[in-house]
Design a protein around this motif. Sequence first.
Motif, mmCIF file in Angstrom:
data_model
loop_
_atom_site.group_PDB
_atom_site.id
_atom_site.type_symbol
_atom_site.label_atom_id
_atom_site.label_comp_id
_atom_site.label_asym_id
_atom_site.label_seq_id
_atom_site.Cartn_x
_atom_site.Cartn_y
_atom_site.Cartn_z
ATOM 1 N N LYS A 125 1.333 -1.979 14.465
ATOM 2 C CA LYS A 125 1.179 -0.973 13.441
ATOM 3 C C LYS A 125 1.805 -0.968 12.387
ATOM 4 O O LYS A 125 1.042 -0.541 11.508
ATOM 5 N N THR A 126 3.010 -1.466 12.240
ATOM 6 C CA THR A 126 3.810 -1.127 11.309
ATOM 7 C C THR A 126 3.011 -2.403 10.069
ATOM 8 O O THR A 126 3.175 -1.397 8.825
ATOM 9 N N SER B 55 -0.778 -0.519 9.224
ATOM 10 C CA SER B 55 -0.225 0.354 8.763
ATOM 11 C C SER B 55 0.056 0.691 7.013
ATOM 12 O O SER B 55 0.012 0.762 6.563
ATOM 13 N N LYS B 56 0.583 -0.939 6.896
ATOM 14 C CA LYS B 56 1.108 -0.939 5.299
ATOM 15 C C LYS B 56 0.097 -1.404 4.480
ATOM 16 O O LYS B 56 0.012 -1.125 3.890
ATOM 17 N N ARG C 260 0.750 5.990 2.829
ATOM 18 C CA ARG C 260 1.460 5.982 4.643
ATOM 19 C C ARG C 260 2.565 6.045 5.337
ATOM 20 O O ARG C 260 3.837 6.419 4.858
ATOM 21 N N SER D 90 5.596 6.629 8.369
ATOM 22 C CA SER D 90 5.855 6.336 9.661
ATOM 23 C C SER D 90 6.484 7.372 10.588
ATOM 24 O O SER D 90 7.970 7.530 9.309
ATOM 25 N N ASP E 212 8.820 7.259 12.343
ATOM 26 C CA ASP E 212 9.915 6.289 12.988
ATOM 27 C C ASP E 212 11.149 6.475 11.803
ATOM 28 O O ASP E 212 11.934 7.440 11.708
ATOM 29 N N GLU E 213 10.081 6.145 10.681
ATOM 30 C CA GLU E 213 11.310 5.715 9.690
ATOM 31 C C GLU E 213 11.791 8.019 8.918
ATOM 32 O O GLU E 213 12.655 7.774 8.522
ATOM 33 N N ASP F 222 1.616 5.316 11.085
ATOM 34 C CA ASP F 222 2.019 4.557 11.869
ATOM 35 C C ASP F 222 3.443 4.965 12.978
ATOM 36 O O ASP F 222 4.398 5.556 12.396
#
Length: 168
Positions: free
Chosen positions: A16-17, A20-21, A31, A33, A35-36, A78
């Motif tokens: 996914k990461t 997505s980038k 983008r 995320s 989590d980020e 993401d």
Amino acid sequence: MSHKNIVLIGFMGSGKTLISKELAKLLKIERVSTDEVIETRQHRGISRIFQDSGEAYFRALEAGVIAELALRENIVIDCGGGVILNKNNLVNLRGNGMLFYLKASPSVIFDRIKKEGRRPILDVPDPLGTIEELLEQREYLYQKADHTIDVDSRSIDDIVHKVIHLRS
Ligand code: S3P
């Protein structure tokens, strides 16, 4: 023209990461995320959050971030691998987004994540067994996506173009 968000869901290690980038770069859109966002706001990594505050705390933060992101448009999201566990998350993400499930097999996932120590859920004696078990439990939830893309034998480029083709 306004565009729905591109929402990537799937198990840890399904790509996914990276995807997505690439999508954000190619489409020249933002983008985000989940989590980020959580790590930045919490000033600590996901493993630490799980360890010190517990999974339920993390899931509540995650649901809050999803609710915020669902109000945006034309971004790539993401998603953490567990967002599908909460029904509300799916409703929110679907409200303004098209969902893509990046489907990877347990062995591919295992190969990708074994070198990284940043997934508390797989920090167990038998990660492959846990992957198989969790995938079996979650598969029907991931399948709620608008589109499923088999990623095992596809190149990054191929996957990215498939997403772009499917969204238009
Ligand atoms: C999780 C997936 C992780 C992260 C957390 C929990 C899960 O995200 O949100 O460790 O339950 O599947 P990635 O899928 O980006 O690794």
